[in-house]
Design a protein around this motif. Structure first.
Motif, PDB file in Angstrom:
ATOM      1  N   GLU A 110      -2.306   1.186 -25.224  1.00 22.19           N
ATOM      2  CA  GLU A 110      -2.279   2.362 -26.095  1.00 22.19           C
ATOM      3  C   GLU A 110      -2.810   2.041 -27.489  1.00 22.19           C
ATOM      4  OE1 GLU A 110       1.776   3.526 -25.789  1.00 22.19           O
ATOM      5  OE2 GLU A 110       1.600   4.067 -23.662  1.00 22.19           O
ATOM      6  N   HIS A 111      -2.533   0.829 -27.978  1.00 24.74           N
ATOM      7  CA  HIS A 111      -3.007   0.427 -29.305  1.00 24.74           C
ATOM      8  C   HIS A 111      -4.528   0.378 -29.370  1.00 24.74           C
ATOM      9  CE1 HIS A 111      -2.957  -1.585 -33.207  1.00 24.74           C
ATOM     10  NE2 HIS A 111      -3.790  -2.484 -32.722  1.00 24.74           N
ATOM     11  N   ASN A 112      -5.163   0.125 -28.224  1.00 26.48           N
ATOM     12  CA  ASN A 112      -6.623  -0.008 -28.199  1.00 26.48           C
ATOM     13  C   ASN A 112      -7.338   1.228 -27.660  1.00 26.48           C
ATOM     14  OD1 ASN A 112      -7.429  -2.954 -29.017  1.00 26.48           O
ATOM     15  ND2 ASN A 112      -5.560  -3.149 -27.793  1.00 26.48           N
ATOM     16  N   GLY A 113      -6.614   2.344 -27.599  1.00 30.79           N
ATOM     17  CA  GLY A 113      -7.255   3.611 -27.240  1.00 30.79           C
ATOM     18  C   GLY A 113      -6.857   4.178 -25.902  1.00 30.79           C
ATOM     19  N   GLY A 114      -6.094   3.423 -25.100  1.00 31.86           N
ATOM     20  CA  GLY A 114      -5.627   3.949 -23.826  1.00 31.86           C
ATOM     21  C   GLY A 114      -4.613   5.061 -24.034  1.00 31.86           C
ATOM     22  N   GLU A 115      -4.500   5.933 -23.069  1.00 26.11           N
ATOM     23  CA  GLU A 115      -3.633   7.099 -23.231  1.00 26.11           C
ATOM     24  C   GLU A 115      -2.468   7.138 -22.241  1.00 26.11           C
ATOM     25  OE1 GLU A 115      -6.280  10.395 -22.928  1.00 26.11           O
ATOM     26  OE2 GLU A 115      -7.307   9.951 -24.832  1.00 26.11           O
ATOM     27  N   GLN A 116      -2.707   6.821 -20.994  1.00 23.10           N
ATOM     28  CA  GLN A 116      -1.653   6.924 -19.982  1.00 23.10           C
ATOM     29  C   GLN A 116      -1.588   5.634 -19.174  1.00 23.10           C
ATOM     30  OE1 GLN A 116      -3.204  10.802 -18.553  1.00 23.10           O
ATOM     31  NE2 GLN A 116      -1.116  11.550 -18.808  1.00 23.10           N
ATOM     32  N   PHE A 117      -0.406   5.064 -19.114  1.00 28.21           N
ATOM     33  CA  PHE A 117      -0.179   3.741 -18.505  1.00 28.21           C
ATOM     34  C   PHE A 117       1.036   3.834 -17.600  1.00 28.21           C
ATOM     35  CE2 PHE A 117       1.750  -0.403 -18.220  1.00 28.21           C
ATOM     36  CZ  PHE A 117       0.725  -1.335 -18.319  1.00 28.21           C
ATOM     37  N   ALA A 118       0.918   3.333 -16.399  1.00 31.60           N
ATOM     38  CA  ALA A 118       2.051   3.328 -15.473  1.00 31.60           C
ATOM     39  C   ALA A 118       2.253   1.932 -14.903  1.00 31.60           C
ATOM     40  CB  ALA A 118       1.824   4.317 -14.336  1.00 31.60           C
ATOM     41  N   ALA A 119       3.487   1.455 -14.923  1.00 33.69           N
ATOM     42  CA  ALA A 119       3.845   0.194 -14.273  1.00 33.69           C
ATOM     43  C   ALA A 119       4.506   0.539 -12.937  1.00 33.69           C
ATOM     44  CB  ALA A 119       4.793  -0.608 -15.146  1.00 33.69           C
ATOM     45  N   ILE A 120       3.882   0.130 -11.844  1.00 33.01           N
ATOM     46  CA  ILE A 120       4.397   0.424 -10.509  1.00 33.01           C
ATOM     47  C   ILE A 120       5.486  -0.581 -10.171  1.00 33.01           C
ATOM     48  CG2 ILE A 120       3.790   0.537  -8.060  1.00 33.01           C
ATOM     49  CD1 ILE A 120       0.986   1.434  -8.944  1.00 33.01           C
ATOM     50  N   PRO A 121       6.652  -0.136  -9.743  1.00 28.87           N
ATOM     51  CA  PRO A 121       7.745  -1.075  -9.450  1.00 28.87           C
ATOM     52  C   PRO A 121       7.390  -2.068  -8.359  1.00 28.87           C
ATOM     53  CG  PRO A 121       8.544   1.196  -9.535  1.00 28.87           C
ATOM     54  CD  PRO A 121       7.057   1.263  -9.554  1.00 28.87           C
TER      55      PRO A 121
ATOM     56  N   LEU B 293       8.402  -4.287  -4.918  1.00 29.18           N
ATOM     57  CA  LEU B 293       8.989  -3.805  -3.663  1.00 29.18           C
ATOM     58  C   LEU B 293      10.509  -3.788  -3.730  1.00 29.18           C
ATOM     59  CD1 LEU B 293       6.640  -5.516  -1.055  1.00 29.18           C
ATOM     60  CD2 LEU B 293       6.640  -3.124  -1.788  1.00 29.18           C
ATOM     61  N   ASN B 294      11.097  -4.738  -4.442  1.00 30.93           N
ATOM     62  CA  ASN B 294      12.546  -4.765  -4.678  1.00 30.93           C
ATOM     63  C   ASN B 294      13.315  -4.620  -3.361  1.00 30.93           C
ATOM     64  OD1 ASN B 294      12.218  -5.102  -7.471  1.00 30.93           O
ATOM     65  ND2 ASN B 294      11.953  -2.914  -7.782  1.00 30.93           N
ATOM     66  N   ASP B 295      14.375  -3.799  -3.375  1.00 30.82           N
ATOM     67  CA  ASP B 295      15.161  -3.581  -2.161  1.00 30.82           C
ATOM     68  C   ASP B 295      14.845  -2.223  -1.542  1.00 30.82           C
ATOM     69  OD1 ASP B 295      16.322  -2.180  -4.282  1.00 30.82           O
ATOM     70  OD2 ASP B 295      18.332  -2.286  -3.424  1.00 30.82           O
ATOM     71  N   SER B 296      13.630  -1.723  -1.800  1.00 35.40           N
ATOM     72  CA  SER B 296      13.174  -0.479  -1.176  1.00 35.40           C
ATOM     73  C   SER B 296      13.068  -0.670   0.326  1.00 35.40           C
ATOM     74  CB  SER B 296      11.801  -0.088  -1.740  1.00 35.40           C
ATOM     75  OG  SER B 296      10.824  -1.056  -1.347  1.00 35.40           O
ATOM     76  N   ASP B 297      12.976   0.425   1.057  1.00 37.25           N
ATOM     77  CA  ASP B 297      12.837   0.324   2.513  1.00 37.25           C
ATOM     78  C   ASP B 297      11.603  -0.494   2.911  1.00 37.25           C
ATOM     79  OD1 ASP B 297      15.170   1.734   2.822  1.00 37.25           O
ATOM     80  OD2 ASP B 297      14.182   3.650   3.290  1.00 37.25           O
ATOM     81  N   PRO B 298      10.414  -0.241   2.307  1.00 36.76           N
ATOM     82  CA  PRO B 298       9.260  -1.075   2.669  1.00 36.76           C
ATOM     83  C   PRO B 298       9.463  -2.540   2.294  1.00 36.76           C
ATOM     84  CG  PRO B 298       8.541   0.952   1.598  1.00 36.76           C
ATOM     85  CD  PRO B 298      10.023   0.885   1.430  1.00 36.76           C
ATOM     86  N   GLY B 299      10.082  -2.775   1.145  1.00 37.07           N
ATOM     87  CA  GLY B 299      10.324  -4.150   0.717  1.00 37.07           C
ATOM     88  C   GLY B 299      11.280  -4.876   1.643  1.00 37.07           C
TER      89      GLY B 299
ATOM     90  N   ALA C  88       0.825  -1.200   0.000  1.00 35.64           N
ATOM     91  CA  ALA C  88       0.000   0.000   0.000  1.00 35.64           C
ATOM     92  C   ALA C  88       0.868   1.263   0.000  1.00 35.64           C
ATOM     93  CB  ALA C  88      -0.930  -0.008   1.210  1.00 35.64           C
ATOM     94  N   VAL C  89       1.894   1.286   0.840  1.00 41.05           N
ATOM     95  CA  VAL C  89       2.786   2.445   0.914  1.00 41.05           C
ATOM     96  C   VAL C  89       3.507   2.655  -0.414  1.00 41.05           C
ATOM     97  CG1 VAL C  89       4.919   3.295   1.980  1.00 41.05           C
ATOM     98  CG2 VAL C  89       3.100   2.345   3.412  1.00 41.05           C
ATOM     99  N   SER C  90       3.987   1.556  -1.005  1.00 42.91           N
ATOM    100  CA  SER C  90       4.707   1.646  -2.271  1.00 42.91           C
ATOM    101  C   SER C  90       3.807   2.146  -3.395  1.00 42.91           C
ATOM    102  CB  SER C  90       5.286   0.272  -2.623  1.00 42.91           C
ATOM    103  OG  SER C  90       5.929   0.303  -3.877  1.00 42.91           O
ATOM    104  N   ILE C  91       2.595   1.609  -3.460  1.00 42.14           N
ATOM    105  CA  ILE C  91       1.650   2.031  -4.498  1.00 42.14           C
ATOM    106  C   ILE C  91       1.315   3.512  -4.345  1.00 42.14           C
ATOM    107  CG2 ILE C  91      -0.710   1.760  -5.358  1.00 42.14           C
ATOM    108  CD1 ILE C  91      -0.455  -1.251  -4.588  1.00 42.14           C
ATOM    109  N   ASP C  92       0.977   3.913  -3.131  1.00 46.83           N
ATOM    110  CA  ASP C  92       0.618   5.321  -2.889  1.00 46.83           C
ATOM    111  C   ASP C  92       1.767   6.259  -3.241  1.00 46.83           C
ATOM    112  OD1 ASP C  92      -1.992   4.882  -2.059  1.00 46.83           O
ATOM    113  OD2 ASP C  92      -1.465   4.707   0.058  1.00 46.83           O
TER     114      ASP C  92
END
Length: 337
Positions: free
Chosen positions: A302-313, A315-321, A185-189
């Motif tokens: 995007e090919h089907n009409g979407g405009e803005q797309f974000a891939a959230i990383p 947890l990796n080696d982040s502090d929360p992870g 939740a913290v990472s997504i936010d």
């Protein structure tokens, strides 16, 4: 495998982080070696009969390595000449070691189930350092036979060849652990706050699995659903705003649905213009998150009409992870430290 090195007193505790694996090189040869090991595992492809061997060796290992090598080249860590999964898992190991450094009899290491560094080589290294107790940490929040269990299989195989076996513990899945849900939740936010747009919804994509594996009793799907229930509750979102899908299907069998790529395509066709995708089943970014989600699925949207797309990383080696991994390890080491 050799026993502990002469002259080293036993009494240390080994902690071995294990992730799925990666080719040693981003070329067809490296990918072929990796895929042969991966797809020859009966936990991954349960029917290892003659027909599968013919398909694997006659078709898949002739065609797929070149194609997947091009995908790996898109995400390859050229500075270290390795995949991001290897870079991140090494970093997780190093940060965990630093976080529990006050326990000076604990030795932290890392391995890959397929490819290098192998589980066998790292268990050998830990026992050579005097580790007579071993905690194995499969870096999969949700259990499945094709991930968690095959790590155990390999560890058991290695120990079966040892005369002086270390005492063994294996961490359980942590799909609803409070630290894990909070970290997600913290990472997504935090990531959403960096975006130049507000997503209309968030799609949570987990690695897929043949439906027949679930029908035979694998708990993976139920654990993914439990993760999503807990995450929705924590974030105050319902199923229409935080959707569950499954990616990376392979072959012709029915896999867990809804499929990520088909869902993203349909959302765009239905008029959704802004989405974010998170991959809670992966503890570290890899080909499936960096290339399949962040590139292939972004293109589908995007090919089907979407405009803005974000891939959230991940947890990796982040502090929360790292909080998740540290808490898991310290809990399971109780009585040993």
């Amino acid at each position: 495998m050799s026993d502990a090195a002469p002259g080293i007193s036993p009494g240390r505790v080994g902690v071995l982080l294990v992730n799925l694996g990666t080719p040693d090189s981003a070329d067809a040869r490296g990918v072929r070696v990796y895929l042969r090991e991966f797809l020859s595992d009966p936990r991954v492809i349960e029917n290892q009969g003659l027909f599968w061997k013919l398909v694997l060796n006659g078709i898949i290992l002739q065609v797929r390595p070149g194609r997947k090598a091009r995908d790996y080249q898109k995400i390859w860590n050229t500075e270290k000449n390795e995949s991001p999964l290897k870079t991140i898992t090494r970093a997780q190991s190093g940060k965990l070691a630093a976080a529990i450094a006050d326990h000076d009899h604990v030795v932290v290491d890392w391995a890959m189930r397929y490819g290098n560094p192998s589980i066998a080589s790292r268990i050998a290294a830990l026992t050579a350092q005097g580790c007579d107790r071993l905690l194995v940490v499969p870096l999969y929040p949700q259990y499945s036979a094709a991930t968690s269990a095959t790590v155990c299989d390999e560890v058991f195989r290695v120990l079966a060849g040892m005369r002086a076996q270390p005492t063994l513990r294996i961490t359980p899945p942590y799909y609803v652990d409070a630290e894990y849900i909070e970290a997600l939740a913290v990472s997504i936010d935090a990531h959403l706050k960096t975006l130049p747009f507000e997503p209309e919804l968030i799609l949570a994509s987990f690695h897929g699995m043949p439906q027949k594996y679930i029908d035979k009793g694998d708990p993976y799907q139920a654990q993914c659903a439990a993760t999503m229930d807990a995450l929705r509750l924590r974030m105050g979102l319902d199923a229409s705003k935080l959707m569950l899908t499954f990616q990376s299907r392979f072959g012709f069998d029915a896999w867990l649905q809804p499929y990520t790529d088909k869902t993203i395509e349909q959302l765009a066709k239905d008029g959704v213009r802004r989405i974010a995708v998170v991959t809670p089943g992966f503890s570290a970014d890899c080909l499936e998150t960096l290339e399949e989600i962040a590139q292939e699925n972004a293109e589908i949207f995007e090919h089907n009409g979407g405009e803005q797309f974000a891939a959230i990383p991940c947890l990796n080696d982040s502090d929360p992870g790292m909080d998740v991994i540290r808490q898991l390890v310290l809990r399971e080491l109780q009585g040993w430290i």
